[in-house]
Design an enzyme around this catalytic site. Structure first.
Site, PDB file in Angstrom:
ATOM      1  N   GLU A 118      -0.009   2.240 -15.936  1.00 61.70           N
ATOM      2  CA  GLU A 118      -0.565   0.904 -16.103  1.00 61.70           C
ATOM      3  C   GLU A 118      -1.960   0.784 -15.515  1.00 61.70           C
ATOM      4  O   GLU A 118      -2.274   1.383 -14.489  1.00 61.70           O
ATOM      5  CB  GLU A 118       0.370  -0.114 -15.455  1.00 61.70           C
ATOM      6  CG  GLU A 118       1.674  -0.184 -16.216  1.00 61.70           C
ATOM      7  CD  GLU A 118       2.621  -1.229 -15.656  1.00 61.70           C
ATOM      8  OE1 GLU A 118       3.482  -1.678 -16.409  1.00 61.70           O
ATOM      9  OE2 GLU A 118       2.496  -1.605 -14.483  1.00 61.70           O
ATOM     10  N   CYS A 132      -7.930  -2.084 -11.737  1.00 65.89           N
ATOM     11  CA  CYS A 132      -7.009  -1.348 -10.872  1.00 65.89           C
ATOM     12  C   CYS A 132      -6.477  -0.154 -11.669  1.00 65.89           C
ATOM     13  O   CYS A 132      -5.855  -0.318 -12.712  1.00 65.89           O
ATOM     14  CB  CYS A 132      -5.874  -2.280 -10.443  1.00 65.89           C
ATOM     15  SG  CYS A 132      -4.665  -1.473  -9.401  1.00 65.89           S
ATOM     16  N   CYS A 179       5.205   8.156  -8.142  1.00 61.14           N
ATOM     17  CA  CYS A 179       4.640   8.475  -6.825  1.00 61.14           C
ATOM     18  C   CYS A 179       5.726   9.103  -5.969  1.00 61.14           C
ATOM     19  O   CYS A 179       6.885   8.683  -6.015  1.00 61.14           O
ATOM     20  CB  CYS A 179       4.106   7.215  -6.143  1.00 61.14           C
ATOM     21  SG  CYS A 179       3.316   7.581  -4.556  1.00 61.14           S
ATOM     22  N   CYS A 187       7.418   4.599  -0.644  1.00 55.64           N
ATOM     23  CA  CYS A 187       7.321   3.435   0.244  1.00 55.64           C
ATOM     24  C   CYS A 187       8.446   2.471  -0.117  1.00 55.64           C
ATOM     25  O   CYS A 187       8.723   2.237  -1.303  1.00 55.64           O
ATOM     26  CB  CYS A 187       5.960   2.769   0.109  1.00 55.64           C
ATOM     27  SG  CYS A 187       4.609   3.867   0.598  1.00 55.64           S
ATOM     28  N   CYS A 219       8.032  -0.505  -2.702  1.00 52.68           N
ATOM     29  CA  CYS A 219       7.175  -0.253  -3.866  1.00 52.68           C
ATOM     30  C   CYS A 219       7.986   0.139  -5.088  1.00 52.68           C
ATOM     31  O   CYS A 219       8.771   1.090  -5.059  1.00 52.68           O
ATOM     32  CB  CYS A 219       6.168   0.833  -3.528  1.00 52.68           C
ATOM     33  SG  CYS A 219       5.168   1.322  -4.946  1.00 52.68           S
ATOM     34  N   GLU A 249      -0.389   7.882  -5.299  1.00 49.76           N
ATOM     35  CA  GLU A 249      -1.220   8.034  -4.102  1.00 49.76           C
ATOM     36  C   GLU A 249      -2.429   8.883  -4.505  1.00 49.76           C
ATOM     37  O   GLU A 249      -2.307  10.092  -4.741  1.00 49.76           O
ATOM     38  CB  GLU A 249      -0.396   8.726  -2.996  1.00 49.76           C
ATOM     39  CG  GLU A 249      -1.202   9.345  -1.873  1.00 49.76           C
ATOM     40  CD  GLU A 249      -2.155   8.394  -1.165  1.00 49.76           C
ATOM     41  OE1 GLU A 249      -1.693   7.432  -0.540  1.00 49.76           O
ATOM     42  OE2 GLU A 249      -3.381   8.634  -1.218  1.00 49.76           O
ATOM     43  N   SER A 275      -7.513   3.566  -2.301  1.00 49.03           N
ATOM     44  CA  SER A 275      -6.478   3.040  -1.407  1.00 49.03           C
ATOM     45  C   SER A 275      -5.484   4.155  -1.106  1.00 49.03           C
ATOM     46  O   SER A 275      -4.930   4.766  -2.018  1.00 49.03           O
ATOM     47  CB  SER A 275      -5.765   1.879  -2.107  1.00 49.03           C
ATOM     48  OG  SER A 275      -4.661   1.475  -1.343  1.00 49.03           O
ATOM     49  N   SER A 331      -3.106   1.472   3.462  1.00 51.84           N
ATOM     50  CA  SER A 331      -1.876   0.674   3.431  1.00 51.84           C
ATOM     51  C   SER A 331      -1.190   0.783   4.786  1.00 51.84           C
ATOM     52  O   SER A 331      -0.549   1.795   5.070  1.00 51.84           O
ATOM     53  CB  SER A 331      -0.942   1.221   2.344  1.00 51.84           C
ATOM     54  OG  SER A 331      -1.576   1.139   1.093  1.00 51.84           O
ATOM     55  N   HIS A 353       0.794  -1.989   6.705  1.00 55.49           N
ATOM     56  CA  HIS A 353       2.097  -2.618   6.475  1.00 55.49           C
ATOM     57  C   HIS A 353       2.998  -2.772   7.687  1.00 55.49           C
ATOM     58  O   HIS A 353       4.086  -3.360   7.575  1.00 55.49           O
ATOM     59  CB  HIS A 353       2.892  -1.892   5.367  1.00 55.49           C
ATOM     60  CG  HIS A 353       2.160  -1.750   4.073  1.00 55.49           C
ATOM     61  ND1 HIS A 353       1.488  -2.784   3.472  1.00 55.49           N
ATOM     62  CD2 HIS A 353       1.972  -0.674   3.257  1.00 55.49           C
ATOM     63  CE1 HIS A 353       0.935  -2.359   2.340  1.00 55.49           C
ATOM     64  NE2 HIS A 353       1.199  -1.092   2.206  1.00 55.49           N
ATOM     65  N   ASN A 386       5.828  -8.846  -4.043  1.00 48.47           N
ATOM     66  CA  ASN A 386       6.304  -9.212  -5.380  1.00 48.47           C
ATOM     67  C   ASN A 386       7.676  -8.607  -5.596  1.00 48.47           C
ATOM     68  O   ASN A 386       7.778  -7.393  -5.823  1.00 48.47           O
ATOM     69  CB  ASN A 386       5.342  -8.679  -6.443  1.00 48.47           C
ATOM     70  CG  ASN A 386       4.074  -9.472  -6.446  1.00 48.47           C
ATOM     71  OD1 ASN A 386       4.063 -10.661  -6.739  1.00 48.47           O
ATOM     72  ND2 ASN A 386       2.990  -8.832  -6.061  1.00 48.47           N
ATOM     73  N   CYS A 395       0.457  -6.182  -7.344  1.00 46.98           N
ATOM     74  CA  CYS A 395       0.621  -4.970  -6.542  1.00 46.98           C
ATOM     75  C   CYS A 395       2.087  -4.621  -6.310  1.00 46.98           C
ATOM     76  O   CYS A 395       2.903  -5.480  -6.047  1.00 46.98           O
ATOM     77  CB  CYS A 395      -0.055  -5.174  -5.199  1.00 46.98           C
ATOM     78  SG  CYS A 395       0.094  -3.759  -4.156  1.00 46.98           S
TER      79      CYS A 395
HETATM   80  S1  SF4 Z   1       2.843   1.996  -2.158  1.00 46.55           S
HETATM   81 FE1  SF4 Z   1       1.446   3.522  -3.060  1.00 46.55          FE
HETATM   82  S2  SF4 Z   1       1.848   5.404  -1.852  1.00 46.55           S
HETATM   83 FE2  SF4 Z   1       3.595   4.041  -1.500  1.00 46.55          FE
HETATM   84  S3  SF4 Z   1       5.130   4.645  -3.043  1.00 46.55           S
HETATM   85 FE3  SF4 Z   1       3.921   2.952  -3.923  1.00 46.55          FE
HETATM   86  S4  SF4 Z   1       2.314   3.942  -5.121  1.00 46.55           S
HETATM   87 FE4  SF4 Z   1       3.147   5.485  -3.700  1.00 46.55          FE
END
Ligand code: SF4
Length: 365
Positions: free
Chosen positions: A91, A104, A111, A115, A118, A169, A200, A222, A224, A299, A342
């Site tokens: 995307e 973006c 990935c 995380c 995510c 990433e 990022s 990131s 967090h 989200n 995001c």
């Molecule tokens: S936040 Fe970024 S680094 Fe972490 S799992 Fe999602 S896409 Fe990967």
């Protein structure tokens, strides 16, 4: 198989031209046609001799990823789902604002870093995107947006800023990302300034150091969480690269960065990382680093196990940071209705890792 010229930056195109017996200035012409003019048809490149156009057609193609779908939300946010073969989709999202247009861009199919909050991370990792697939997102967006864009106050072109914050990433796909960054910055291609291109990262420290030396664009990290115990849970790569070492890498990066601050991203998770005590802990943690904060209301996605912090909790958290002198913005939740915010850049990924956690160490190198 034909060579895809979208895979090359200026140096690569110069090498390609040498291989087909052409002078280096042809590379510059090609760069301009491909990236500035958005041209994919060699026959339309009017200042190239017919013989050269035929030679190019025989040896190469200009092939961006194919568009599967194209949606625009009522607030103007536009999202493309692009096919990268084998049933996988990535995307790309365009976010227009008054004085800038931000694109973006994704860097991987899925990935590996898993995380906890995510949606992309939940799908596991399939593969790195090629340069053609990364820069092809900008190529496509520029072309699609230019058709309807009329010069607006404060900007002459639709895409003025890039954030590498889509799927993946970026720093675990280092070479392809850096070649794509070279194209974004090249005056014969997109001509963006380093300040307007942001990578990022979740904190791949050796790659942050390499980026600083090789192509220091603006950096977002990131974060967090305000401590290792919580960050180990939310951003598992923290177990390999803990916060203190990450902050030291940020300080090193700032010596070459085009901006004099690092942007820390902080997703706001109800009851997990949004308390007043955690805000104060965060202030202490970053007190020696020039930085700004971007608070991102979470989200939710199916089975995420997290809830978005309340608007009150986000405001109180922001106020603590602001009172400590930290510039803090709260990301507007845009494009929710097209799942383009995001952590929702889910695409469609056929997971090759199966065991996502196993690949964390592999991806980090
Ligand atoms: S936040 Fe970024 S680094 Fe972490 S799992 Fe999602 S896409 Fe990967």
């Amino acid at each position: 198989m034909s060579i895809n010229l979208l895979d090359f930056d200026a140096k690569g195109l110069t090498g390609f031209c040498a291989e087909i017996g052409e002078k280096p200035f042809r590379a510059r012409q090609l760069l301009r046609w491909i990236h500035r003019a958005g041209e994919a048809d060699f026959d339309a490149m009017s200042d190239l001799a017919k013989g050269l156009r035929e030679k190019l057609s025989a040896a190469a193609v200009i092939e961006p990823p194919k568009v599967i779908s194209d949606h625009t939300a009522p607030d103007g946010t536009r999202k493309w789902l692009l096919s990268v073969g084998a049933g996988n989709g990535i995307e790309t999202v365009y976010i227009p604002e008054k004085s800038r247009g931000t694109l973006c861009i994704s860097s991987q199919v899925g990935c590996a870093l898993a995380c906890a909050f995510c949606s992309t991370g939940r799908q596991g990792f399939n593969r790195n995107l090629t340069v053609a697939e990364i820069i092809g997102q900008l190529w496509w967006a520029n072309k699609a947006l230019t058709e309807t864009f009329t010069s607006e106050a404060g900007r002459e072109r639709p895409v003025t800023n890039i954030v590498m914050m889509g799927m993946g990433e970026p720093l675990t796909n280092f070479e392809n990302v850096v070649t794509s960054l070279d194209l974004m910055l090249d005056d014969n291609a997109y001509g963006l300034s380093r300040r307007r291109v942001t990578v990022s990262t979740s904190g791949i420290i050796p790659a942050m150091d390499r980026l600083r030396e090789r192509c220091p664009v603006a950096l977002a990290v990131s974060l967090h969480a305000p401590n290792d115990a919580l960050r180990d849970q939310l951003v598992p790569i923290n177990r390999k690269y803990p916060i203190r070492e990450l902050l030291a890498a940020c300080e090193r990066y700032l010596q070459s960065a085009p901006r004099d601050f690092i942007t820390f991203e902080y997703v706001m998770l109800d009851g997990v990382n949004d308390s007043m005590a955690q805000a104060h802990e965060l202030v202490q943690l970053v007190r020696d680093i020039p930085c700004k904060f971007n608070l991102i209301p979470f989200n939710p996605f199916p089975d995420s196990g997290f809830r978005r912090s309340s608007a009150n909790a986000v405001s109180r958290f922001r106020d603590v940071l602001m009172e400590a002198g930290l510039v803090t913005t709260v990301r507007k939740t845009r494009g929710d209705d097209i799942a383009a915010a995001c952590g929702q850049l889910a695409g469609k990924v056929l997971d090759k890792t199966r065991r996502v956690h196993r690949s964390i160490a592999e991806a980090a190198g």
